[in-house]
Design an enzyme around this catalytic site. Structure first.
Site, PDB file in Angstrom:
ATOM      1  N   LYS A  86      10.615  47.610  29.304  1.00 53.66           N
ATOM      2  CA  LYS A  86      11.913  48.057  29.809  1.00 53.66           C
ATOM      3  C   LYS A  86      12.845  48.260  28.610  1.00 53.66           C
ATOM      4  O   LYS A  86      13.003  47.358  27.775  1.00 53.66           O
ATOM      5  CB  LYS A  86      12.468  46.979  30.742  1.00 53.66           C
ATOM      6  CG  LYS A  86      13.152  47.500  31.967  1.00 53.66           C
ATOM      7  CD  LYS A  86      13.490  46.338  32.881  1.00 53.66           C
ATOM      8  CE  LYS A  86      14.284  46.780  34.069  1.00 53.66           C
ATOM      9  NZ  LYS A  86      14.801  45.633  34.820  1.00 53.66           N
ATOM     10  N   VAL A  87      13.440  49.435  28.552  1.00 51.91           N
ATOM     11  CA  VAL A  87      14.273  49.793  27.402  1.00 51.91           C
ATOM     12  C   VAL A  87      15.598  50.358  27.923  1.00 51.91           C
ATOM     13  O   VAL A  87      15.592  51.215  28.818  1.00 51.91           O
ATOM     14  CB  VAL A  87      13.544  50.860  26.539  1.00 51.91           C
ATOM     15  CG1 VAL A  87      14.422  51.339  25.401  1.00 51.91           C
ATOM     16  CG2 VAL A  87      12.215  50.307  25.999  1.00 51.91           C
TER      17      VAL A  87
END
Ligand SMILES: O=C[C@H](O)COP(=O)(O)O
Length: 226
Positions: A86-87
């Site tokens: 997750k970015v």
């Protein structure tokens, strides 16, 4: 529509998985902190979730620079085959997503609040993009409208050239606060809703189901007494 569970709580994940209801899990730093877990246990905790759930498990990088996010992402992706990194949707996050996607690591771009952000996430090669509903509502905007716009805009184009997976980017409706949010996201064609355990439980409930069950039980008692 698929459902992911938005939690890092192992008991909740085990329970929801036993219902056959969830196809994946999303976590974030706040959700992990809520479990009381330590930094040194973080990777083990994600590994445990990946063992319980046979589907994508999002684990978030907390780095702010592209190189650090990529390093973090590669380490997270090493935990299990079903880890999704997750970015955050920001410039450094886009660059890191582009590099991670190039290396075959699936990315979920998070904290997305607009169509342009979602289009850029898709172009960078993200496997998922997560528009937040509740947090948008919190500032008197319409979170559901934003999800609808993002679903509509992404569906106009084929981004498969942008991802090494060759798969269409999927929209994860996030920051879901109610069963009503889920209904509306399903009607607008969001691919996935990631829901807290409390919302998942509310999705099962209906007062007419309870009332019907109560009357069936009462009538069955009459049969048994006859
Ligand atoms: O990280 C993604 C979560 O879906 C955010 O949910 P929240 O706004 O309820 O904390």
């Amino acid at each position: 529509m698929k459902f992911f569970l938005d939690t890092a709580d192992l008991a909740e994940i085990e329970e929801a998985a036993s219902w056959g209801a969830i196809a994946g899990v999303t976590t974030n730093p706040t959700l992990y902190a809520r479990t009381g877990g330590k930094l040194s246990d973080f990777h083990n905790h994600i590994k445990r979730i990946c063992e319980i759930v046979d589907g994508p498990v999002s684990a978030e990088s907390v780095a702010m620079q592209r190189d650090e996010i990529v390093r973090d992402g590669l380490e997270l992706a090493d935990i299990a085959d079903n880890v999704v990194v997750k970015v955050p949707t920001m410039v450094e996050g886009l660059a890191a997503t582009h590099e991670l996607a190039r290396r075959g690591v699936p990315v979920n771009m998070t904290l997305c609040f607009s169509v342009p952000q979602a289009l850029l996430a898709a172009r960078a090669g993200a496997r998922y993009v997560s528009p937040f509903i509740g947090r948008f509502d919190d500032i008197s905007e319409d979170g559901l409208d934003q999800v609808s716009n993002i679903v509509g805009a992404l569906s106009q184009y084929d981004f498969s050239d942008a991802t090494v997976h060759g798969e269409r980017i999927e929209v994860i409706a996030a920051s879901v606060r109610s069963a009503h949010h889920v209904t509306q996201c399903a009607l607008m064609g969001a691919d996935i809703a990631t829901v807290p355990f409390g919302v998942l439980k509310k999705m099962v409930q209906h007062p007419l189901t309870d009332r019907g069950l109560e009357s069936f039980m009462k009538d069955w008692e009459k049969v048994q007494g006859a």
